[in-house]
Scaffold this motif. Structure first.
Motif, mmCIF file in Angstrom:
data_model
loop_
_atom_site.group_PDB
_atom_site.id
_atom_site.type_symbol
_atom_site.label_atom_id
_atom_site.label_comp_id
_atom_site.label_asym_id
_atom_site.label_seq_id
_atom_site.Cartn_x
_atom_site.Cartn_y
_atom_site.Cartn_z
ATOM 1 N N GLY A 1 0.810 -1.218 0.000
ATOM 2 C CA GLY A 1 0.000 0.000 0.000
ATOM 3 C C GLY A 1 0.838 1.260 0.000
ATOM 4 O O GLY A 1 1.984 1.262 -0.458
ATOM 5 N N THR A 2 0.254 2.319 0.508
ATOM 6 C CA THR A 2 0.911 3.627 0.502
ATOM 7 C C THR A 2 0.768 4.290 1.865
ATOM 8 O O THR A 2 -0.199 4.055 2.577
ATOM 9 N N MET B 1 9.151 9.221 2.520
ATOM 10 C CA MET B 1 8.949 9.087 1.075
ATOM 11 C C MET B 1 9.840 7.996 0.482
ATOM 12 O O MET B 1 9.424 7.242 -0.398
ATOM 13 N N GLU C 1 8.638 4.403 0.482
ATOM 14 C CA GLU C 1 7.674 4.003 -0.556
ATOM 15 C C GLU C 1 8.260 4.068 -1.964
ATOM 16 O O GLU C 1 7.899 3.278 -2.827
ATOM 17 N N PHE C 2 9.140 5.030 -2.200
ATOM 18 C CA PHE C 2 9.614 5.231 -3.570
ATOM 19 C C PHE C 2 11.088 4.883 -3.745
ATOM 20 O O PHE C 2 11.894 5.122 -2.844
ATOM 21 N N THR C 3 11.402 4.381 -4.920
ATOM 22 C CA THR C 3 12.792 4.064 -5.255
ATOM 23 C C THR C 3 13.562 5.365 -5.503
ATOM 24 O O THR C 3 12.955 6.408 -5.763
ATOM 25 N N ALA D 1 12.448 7.269 -8.601
ATOM 26 C CA ALA D 1 11.213 8.058 -8.487
ATOM 27 C C ALA D 1 11.462 9.321 -7.672
ATOM 28 O O ALA D 1 10.980 10.404 -8.013
#
Lengths: 459, 459
Positions: free
Chosen positions: A410-411, A426, A429-431, A434
């Motif tokens: 999820g987020t 952040m 969640e993000f590579t 991104a």
């Protein structure tokens, strides 16, 4: 402190009465729905797009940063002046410019309060789908900035799905018009949706074209009461599996049942593990069969009670607890941190289990409200700001909740934005790729980092 | 021509059988659904994301441009190699990786044909809303690149509304994952929707998370026949004003009625001015009342005939003409230019009037198919490519149609993308500020201008 020259020029642009510079008065523009606050160096209230352009140009000239602000209800620190900034308040741009029922379009200024628009639309038999819980206070400009959700998102989508076009003042002072009056209007890159959810870091919305819809012919509100929260989760999965897409599937746990009972005596059983508010809309003819299916599903999932509201008063009664939920926890602890983690619906039970574990691990009381159909949970981490160790544990729990959501596919944020509060997670969640794309986007639009600096990402 | 070293390296990356370099074979990768063509300097068929990354990195090293390609059905020149480029074909990445009915998600590779996915979903009682007319051939990667529409967009939105997340290889060779499995998953800037509709100019989609929905319980298909196209327009406005949101509202004019009759003898009256195909979906119980309202509305608008399909065969019969519409015009002229101008629904009659004027002014035959509910018109400008003067007049008519749409508050492109064909009219629709934002976005993602150069905007 702003120099007299600057203050004079600001007054020239927006008018004497629309500039605030006294520190005592500025205090009101330095907080939001979190516990954070910051010091604005000034606050201005433009009334037109032209004034916004003049302000942006002048602030560029003077190298002054700015923070856009609607009602300041956001819960992620998005409107906190985290660097020396002038706050641009949109609360005097409050015109509903047009309601076009033929094309399903409303044109509004950013300071219009969501609920005020709903009232206007109601008169002509329409509504605007996004309904954040803050709708009686929050502005549409703020809703756009945060890409707000709300209970009926499950059927009708979040803010981005209801925005047809925008008028935006960019950091370079240029005014662009994105999209149009039609949901098919978006040739070129999707500037509309780059701006939606960007929290004022890429541009200032001065006008919005919203998609409105005719009010559903009928709506039915149901309440199911459970001994165990797991059974309420199961109901959510089973309703959806039965092919029904309710407008709303709201859940509240035992803690919230009790705090709301203390607060408003809605008549919920205090020993219940969870309640589920279920709403469906559509044509009158198709309500009965759906209600019957839902009744069976709740029964199969061990609901101890199931009610269908028969009157408007009964609908209000069912919603009463949910509406006062956030405020009611003040009886337990003076502060709460509200999270908006979102997981695939199938992971909902695992998310609840994880939240219980986190509560235990960090020794915090965590209450739970959820837009359950969306897999969007609102754990309310209760604490007392006066106790430094509790505050520290809250931050620990916040981080753990974000990681939990991501670990379940999820987020960390379904509808409240990132602001400053969730920025540090952040990269969970993000590579890196991104994250780099985010930073590049910000730099492209706002190379001098003047628009709501320090929000979403640091550059 | 590619050097042997380069060809060898490409073969090393994607395998011997997945590299095409002979000019005669490359011919097949230089066209699309327009009359344009270009010369690819090579064509490769990656089978995995890793191969795509390797290709992008190697092409960066060698300073070679690339054009991504699905089925090549697009009608705006988006897949034409307009500069010396290698075509990256996604037609060997055709796996449906997952169908998750619990969370309403399908995960696909970009080369999956839209209709093939629909067939898979049908087996489990689901569907994917976007249904471009090309769906039996076009790939989901192509649909994402063009943000494709289709007949049922009126109720269910365009491609961007059904994309939950993407895996994308950026021009810098980095792989990013945007969004998630939930429509609420989009903290940070909306990278998903920056990529949707960007025609491969900002990144290459290697995986997509699609929002799928349970099939509606019932669908009803109706056909209304009119003497005058104006009356069909009126019906569209009146159905919507009656609070009904059909899935589909498709219109065809007299010219198309006749070309399709020549082609497939569907039984439409050749003297009719227009037909309207109306579909509604929902629960069986609420169909009758809606059908009755629609029948009354069509009657009031002087429909000369109104039919409700009672069997699957009758549904097919009603759709027959619409399905063969584009091909059928070949009997009048060997070529057509299809436009996808879109106007606010209320301007639909004015758009039709404007199209008739343009046909006269440029002395062209223009047939009309329309997704009328969306205000999305498909004027088919018929011509013979062998006559230079006709070709010139087609281009004149194309420009006039774009300007007409914008003058009515609409857009030059509702669902077919910009490609190279409509690039020259972008500044009719957008202000210099927006054009600059487009160019900056392109430069940010692709500073060397290697990803599908020359499409959407020139930098």
């Amino acid at each position: 402190m702003l120099s007299q020259t600057i203050v004079d020029r600001l007054k020239e642009i927006v008018g004497e009465k629309n500039v605030v510079t006294k520190p005592t008065e500025l205090f009101a523009y330095g907080y939001d729905g979190t516990l954070l606050s910051g010091d604005a160096i000034g606050a201005v209230f433009p009334e037109t797009t032209d004034q916004v352009v003049e302000l942006v140009n002048y602030m560029n000239e003077q190298d002054i940063k700015l923070v856009p602000r609607g009602a300041g209800t956001n819960v992620s620190g998005g409107t906190i002046p985290s660097e020396k900034s002038i706050v641009i308040n949109f609360t005097r741009m409050t015109k509903v410019l047009e309601i076009d029922t033929e094309n399903f379009v409303a044109v509004v200024e950013p300071g219009v309060v969501n609920f005020d628009l709903q009232q206007e639309l109601e008169k002509v038999g329409f509504y605007y789908p996004p309904d954040p819980s803050s709708w009686k206070a929050s502005t549409l400009g703020g809703n756009i900035g945060e890409c707000s959700g709300g209970p009926r998102c499950f059927k009708y989508g979040v803010t981005r799905d209801s925005i047809l076009g925008l008028e935006v003042v960019l950091p370079n002072g240029k005014v662009i018009r994105t999209g149009g009056r039609n949901f098919k209007s978006e040739p070129g890159y999707d500037l509309t949706r780059i701006i939606v959810g960007s929290e004022g870091t890429l541009g200032l919305v001065t006008k919005a074209y919203l998609r409105i819809l005719p009010k559903p012919v009928t709506k039915k509100t149901m309440l199911a009461i459970y001994n165990k929260v797991e059974d309420a989760s199961q109901t959510v999965a089973d309703i959806v599996a039965a092919g029904i897409i309710p407008t709303t599937l709201e859940m509240m746990d035992n803690l919230l049942i009790n705090t709301t009972e203390d607060y408003c005596h809605a008549g919920l059983p205090r020993d219940a593990g969870a309640i589920l508010i279920i709403e469906i809309d559509g044509y009158p003819e198709d309500m009965d069969e759906q209600i019957e299916t839902i009744r069976e599903v709740t029964k199969k999932a061990n609901a101890r009670d199931f009610k269908i509201a028969q009157t408007a008063a009964e609908v209000d009664q069912i919603w009463l607890s949910r509406r006062v939920a956030f405020g009611s926890v003040a009886r337990v602890k003076p502060c709460y941190s509200i999270q908006d983690i979102t997981v695939p619906r199938s992971e909902f039970p695992q998310a609840i289990e994880g939240i219980l574990k986190i509560a235990k691990e960090y020794d915090m009381i965590i209450g739970l409200v959820a837009h359950a159909g969306d897999g969007n949970l609102h754990p309310l981490v209760l604490f007392d700001q006066r106790h430094a160790d509790e505050v520290e544990r809250v931050h620990g729990a916040e981080g753990a909740l974000s990681k939990l959501a991501v670990s379940l596919g999820g987020t960390m944020s379904g509808e409240h934005g990132i602001g400053v509060v969730k920025k540090k997670y952040m990269d969970v969640e993000f590579t890196p790729g991104a994250m780099e794309a985010f930073r590049k986007l910000k730099k492209t639009f706002d190379p001098a980092n003047r628009f709501n600096p320090d929000k979403i990402i640091s550059i």
